[in-house]
Enzyme design. Structure first.
Site, PDB file in Angstrom:
ATOM      1  N   SER A 128      48.516  33.929  47.546  1.00 50.74           N
ATOM      2  CA  SER A 128      47.513  33.927  46.473  1.00 50.74           C
ATOM      3  C   SER A 128      48.156  33.179  45.315  1.00 50.74           C
ATOM      4  O   SER A 128      49.298  33.452  44.965  1.00 50.74           O
ATOM      5  CB  SER A 128      47.155  35.348  46.035  1.00 50.74           C
ATOM      6  OG  SER A 128      46.719  36.112  47.135  1.00 50.74           O
TER       7      SER A 128
ATOM      8  N   HIS B  62      28.098  36.000  46.483  1.00 53.28           N
ATOM      9  CA  HIS B  62      29.125  35.842  47.520  1.00 53.28           C
ATOM     10  C   HIS B  62      28.960  36.900  48.615  1.00 53.28           C
ATOM     11  O   HIS B  62      28.970  36.582  49.809  1.00 53.28           O
ATOM     12  CB  HIS B  62      30.518  35.931  46.902  1.00 53.28           C
ATOM     13  CG  HIS B  62      31.628  35.957  47.912  1.00 53.28           C
ATOM     14  ND1 HIS B  62      31.973  34.841  48.661  1.00 53.28           N
ATOM     15  CD2 HIS B  62      32.456  36.956  48.326  1.00 53.28           C
ATOM     16  CE1 HIS B  62      32.971  35.163  49.474  1.00 53.28           C
ATOM     17  NE2 HIS B  62      33.282  36.434  49.297  1.00 53.28           N
TER      18      HIS B  62
ATOM     19  N   ASP C 135      42.067  43.392  44.980  1.00 53.82           N
ATOM     20  CA  ASP C 135      41.058  42.337  44.957  1.00 53.82           C
ATOM     21  C   ASP C 135      39.679  42.968  45.136  1.00 53.82           C
ATOM     22  O   ASP C 135      39.464  43.755  46.061  1.00 53.82           O
ATOM     23  CB  ASP C 135      41.327  41.323  46.070  1.00 53.82           C
ATOM     24  CG  ASP C 135      40.555  40.028  45.845  1.00 53.82           C
ATOM     25  OD1 ASP C 135      40.215  39.719  44.685  1.00 53.82           O
ATOM     26  OD2 ASP C 135      40.296  39.314  46.836  1.00 53.82           O
TER      27      ASP C 135
ATOM     28  N   GLU D 172      38.521  32.546  42.172  1.00 55.96           N
ATOM     29  CA  GLU D 172      38.484  33.848  41.516  1.00 55.96           C
ATOM     30  C   GLU D 172      39.170  33.759  40.154  1.00 55.96           C
ATOM     31  O   GLU D 172      39.901  32.812  39.871  1.00 55.96           O
ATOM     32  CB  GLU D 172      39.225  34.917  42.350  1.00 55.96           C
ATOM     33  CG  GLU D 172      38.649  35.127  43.736  1.00 55.96           C
ATOM     34  CD  GLU D 172      39.173  36.383  44.428  1.00 55.96           C
ATOM     35  OE1 GLU D 172      39.589  37.331  43.720  1.00 55.96           O
ATOM     36  OE2 GLU D 172      39.161  36.405  45.666  1.00 55.96           O
TER      37      GLU D 172
HETATM   38 MN    MN Z   1      39.493  37.437  47.449  1.00 55.62          MN
END
Ligand code: MN
Length: 427
Positions: free
Chosen positions: A266, A142, A135, A210
């Site tokens: 996730s 951000h 990731d 994301e």
């Molecule tokens: Mn992340």
């Protein structure tokens, strides 16, 4: 090899609802279970799921070099391993078979019954066996927001951030497809104002908006991928909700970075949209200042214009749009991420997944997490049923949608939609 599937004039003999994410120009790849409990690789046009295993058995891929059981598998890893040339040949062939001028399958009712399912008759699975998950942290907005909140408003970006696509190794064992609920994690936290930690349910569960890209076999160990070749090793993209427990994260992340705050779940969208399908939506990422080191330098249109939305829905209530942003705001591109990842010789395999990092835009309504949208819980968000949220409550459903749109057509990802269950209770 020409990418003829993207011809905007092309229409399918399968009905495609207006504003569908899946016109004949998309042809994404996924894995599904049919109502007869058969698992197969497939694609989607409109609201129809198409069984590529059955198509192969019925000879619709004749002339393309494929192993006999290429699509009768429960993951796309082997197909992705075959490389870009094969992906294009197959995608072009599917576009051709479902083109409204082609009667071959259209007029063969028997074959249609074997190959085509209504989308709500199939159950989507994880599209690939994800060996490794990385990731990144590639949104400047951000990283700046989090730096302001967790560290120092004056020096929000750490000195390395503008030089390196910062990332960490995640965990693939808890990646699940859209529709699979996840539990609020238990964990160790240090409550505000306390000196001793406690163990209990996380109180600050958050989503992270994301995207992720799925790679093919990139290199042998020790070899690097040059920046200008990196995109050739990217099969396609999915939407990713990288669930995060902010209170656990805050206590545990020093000095080695994210651990249990991130690896409890996730969630990804089940259809992998190929980079070929996204090609008409190419655009330039933000100017990089200072200029990165040569191994990270890129010219031209190096990213994609993908609209992204996040919805939160309490149980039995309508969803509320809480964020609207775009993938094009990302500071570091996918090619830069992959070139950097392999720059030390790290081996990247078929089916590996690389998350973009939380995608936040420039405006407060374009932030990609509740942490930023509510500024650490200071400004709760009002939902359409009148309730308020600082973070995500038990039994809320978080849905991320993504699509590209121009004047001619729309290429979308569908959604990743996940219900947050209360903490797991051992019976
Ligand atoms: Mn992340």
């Amino acid at each position: 090899m020409p990418n003829i599937t993207n011809d905007p004039k092309r229409k399918s003999w399968l009905e495609v609802p207006e504003n569908s994410d899946f016109p004949i120009q998309n042809i994404p790849f996924g894995v599904f279970l049919t109502k007869d409990d058969i698992i197969t690789i497939g694609t989607r046009i409109g609201d129809y799921a198409i069984d590529l295993g059955a198509m192969q058995q019925l000879n619709y891929f004749e002339g393309i070099e494929l192993t006999d059981d290429m699509f009768m598998q429960d993951t796309l890893n082997d197909f992705i391993s075959d490389g870009k040339k094969t992906w294009r040949l197959v995608r072009n062939r599917i576009g051709d078979i479902f083109d409204n001028t082609n009667p071959k399958l259209r007029d063969n009712k028997k074959h249609c019954n074997i190959i085509i399912f209504k989308i709500d008759e199939v159950e989507m699975q994880l599209p690939v066996l994800i060996g490794d998950y990385t990731d990144f942290y590639s949104s400047k907005e951000h990283a700046t927001n989090v730096g302001k909140m967790f560290r120092d408003p004056e020096n929000a970006l750490l000195p390395n951030w503008l030089h390196i696509p910062v990332g960490y190794h995640g965990r693939s064992s808890t990646i699940v497809p859209s529709g699979i609920p996840v539990h609020r994690p238990m964990g160790q936290t240090l409550p505000n104002g306390e000196t001793q930690p406690v163990f209990g349910p996380s109180r600050l569960v958050d989503f992270e908006l994301e995207t992720a890209f799925i790679t093919t076999d990139c290199n042998i160990m020790g070899e690097n991928i040059p920046i200008n070749e990196a995109e050739d090793y990217i099969f396609g993209m999915v939407l990713l909700n990288d669930w995060s427990a902010r209170d656990i994260q805050k206590w545990e992340y020093v000095p080695l970075g994210p651990f249990l705050a991130k690896n409890f779940a996730s969630s990804i969208s089940p259809w992998i949209v190929t980079l070929d399908a996204l090609e008409p939506f190419r655009t330039k990422s933000p100017k990089q200042e200072p200029t990165p080191l040569p191994y990270l330098q890129q010219k031209g249109k190096n990213t994609f214009d993908i609209n992204l939305e996040v919805y939160v829905a309490p149980e039995k209530a309508k969803p509320t749009l809480v964020s609207k942003t775009n993938f094009k705001y990302m500071y570091w591109s996918m090619a830069q991420q992959l070139a950097h990842h392999t720059s030390n010789g790290c081996k990247v395999n078929s089916g590996d997944m690389m998350g973009s990092g939380t995608i936040s835009g420039p405006n407060p309504d374009s932030f990609g997490s509740m942490l930023e949208l509510t500024w650490g819980g200071q400004n709760p968000i009002k939902l359409s049923n009148g309730s308020e949220r600082k973070f995500i409550n038990d039994n809320d459903t978080v849905t991320i949608k993504g699509y590209c749109q121009n004047s001619q057509f729309r290429i979308g990802f569908g959604e990743v939609s996940t219900k947050l269950l209360p903490t797991f209770v051992r019976k």
